[in-house]
Design a protein around this motif. Sequence first.
Motif, PDB file in Angstrom:
ATOM      1  N   CYS A  75      29.672  32.711  36.804  1.00  0.00           N
ATOM      2  CA  CYS A  75      29.537  33.423  38.074  1.00  0.00           C
ATOM      3  C   CYS A  75      30.155  34.817  38.025  1.00  0.00           C
ATOM      4  CB  CYS A  75      30.145  32.625  39.225  1.00  0.00           C
ATOM      5  SG  CYS A  75      31.956  32.598  39.226  1.00  0.00           S
ATOM      6  N   CYS A  95      34.174  35.032  34.539  1.00  0.00           N
ATOM      7  CA  CYS A  95      33.580  33.695  34.379  1.00  0.00           C
ATOM      8  C   CYS A  95      32.180  33.821  33.777  1.00  0.00           C
ATOM      9  CB  CYS A  95      33.506  32.992  35.735  1.00  0.00           C
ATOM     10  SG  CYS A  95      32.606  31.436  35.685  1.00  0.00           S
ATOM     11  N   CYS A 129      33.088  29.342  41.229  1.00  0.00           N
ATOM     12  CA  CYS A 129      32.138  28.271  40.916  1.00  0.00           C
ATOM     13  C   CYS A 129      32.922  27.111  40.287  1.00  0.00           C
ATOM     14  CB  CYS A 129      31.050  28.778  39.973  1.00  0.00           C
ATOM     15  SG  CYS A 129      31.589  29.036  38.269  1.00  0.00           S
ATOM     16  N   CYS A 145      34.942  28.071  37.216  1.00  0.00           N
ATOM     17  CA  CYS A 145      36.194  28.761  37.558  1.00  0.00           C
ATOM     18  C   CYS A 145      37.292  27.740  37.879  1.00  0.00           C
ATOM     19  CB  CYS A 145      36.014  29.651  38.790  1.00  0.00           C
ATOM     20  SG  CYS A 145      34.975  31.100  38.581  1.00  0.00           S
TER      21      CYS A 145
HETATM   22 ZN   LIG Z   1      32.790  30.897  37.952  1.00  0.00          ZN
END
Ligand SMILES: [Zn+2]
Lengths: 339, 66
Positions: A244, A241, A167, A170
């Motif tokens: 996500c 993360c 995402c 990240c």
């Molecule tokens: Zn992420």
Amino acid sequence: MNTEERFSRQRLFHGIGWEGQERLQEAHVIMVGAGALGSLTAETLVRAGVGKLTLIDRDYVEESNLQRQQLYTEADAEACTPKAEAAKKRLLDIRSDASIEIIVGEADPALLENCMPADLIIDGLDNMETRLMINDTALKHQIPWIYGACVGAYGLSYTVRPGQGPCLRCLMKGIPMEGETCDTVGIIAPAVQFVSATQVTEAMKLLTHSFEQLRGTLWSFDVWSNESSSIYVDSLQDKDCPSCGESPAYPALAWSGRSKAETLCGRDAVQVKPLPDMQVSLEQTADVHKQHLSKANQHLLVLNIENKRLVLFKDGRAIIHGVSGEVEARSLYQRYIGG
Amino acid sequence: MQITLNGQLQNIENSQTVADLLEELQIAHKKTVVERNGTIVIEEFHQQEGLMDGDRIEIIHFVGGG
Ligand SMILES: [Zn+2]
């Protein structure tokens, strides 16, 4: 209007067809931001027949927008029309049966929550902090969103799909949010159009379920220097993360919106927000400050105070031009609006 | 040395490492994703990742405008 004719060329296109067109017409897309990217993307989606569009924007039209924000006209700038409202009017001229929901205000978690359910969120924002909130909202609702940004002749885009690759958090791990600075290098319209074209194409692929055609990379270009780049970023996915990962906490959803006073990038202006319990009435303010009142419509009023301009919105926010910084903006707000 | 940067041949004068190159391109203060010869070089290694003649470098930096 005969919809069979209207979308015939798009249906003929092998990637869309009858089924794809039907899917587009059933889709609900949230467009966050109606500036350069947002107005252009909204127009293309509405022309393409997207079922419902929700358009969120906190700003109003100014003369310096007209070079690239292609839904807006001199009359909108003259009247200080909120962008979302000016966009809706023009979009309904283009397609009278389009379903367009507008919100004149700042995107925060509660506001986005109220727009759900949706199939897709597209980003036309001007700051990273709000994008991380969009990132968390989309991941929480398990819907895709499409990042896009541009400055100068440069632009980039990335499509975030829940469960399919990293995402935005990240990719941007450890971004110093407080260090976010405004770019002051201007912008040309073709850079905007490149990014918007990419975002809309990815949106069409997502909405028509043409998933194998998605780009799958972080992508950038510079239309002036002719550089471009496309990077597979799957290795940057972080299983821890907070947005996500395996046990997401969606940290950006705890966020209560942008700070009380904020310098607006590229606008030579400061936005001031009201205190949480403060009531602001446009009518009353207009009445009390008659001698300063320059314009008023149903969404906002404009006060000219010496050589400064204060634009007050119904939700209590003010965009103040001509001040030296956030401190002066806040004090002007307190003096004329309250808090 | 000559490298291919984002698809274009470029002469790099003062850069020995990825970190130097970001500095030379004046994007060291930005968030970036860097790839050298097809492999992503994460931020922690920008200082030590050396550049060689003929490298294919991809650099994407994030911006906020829209
Ligand atoms: Zn992420």
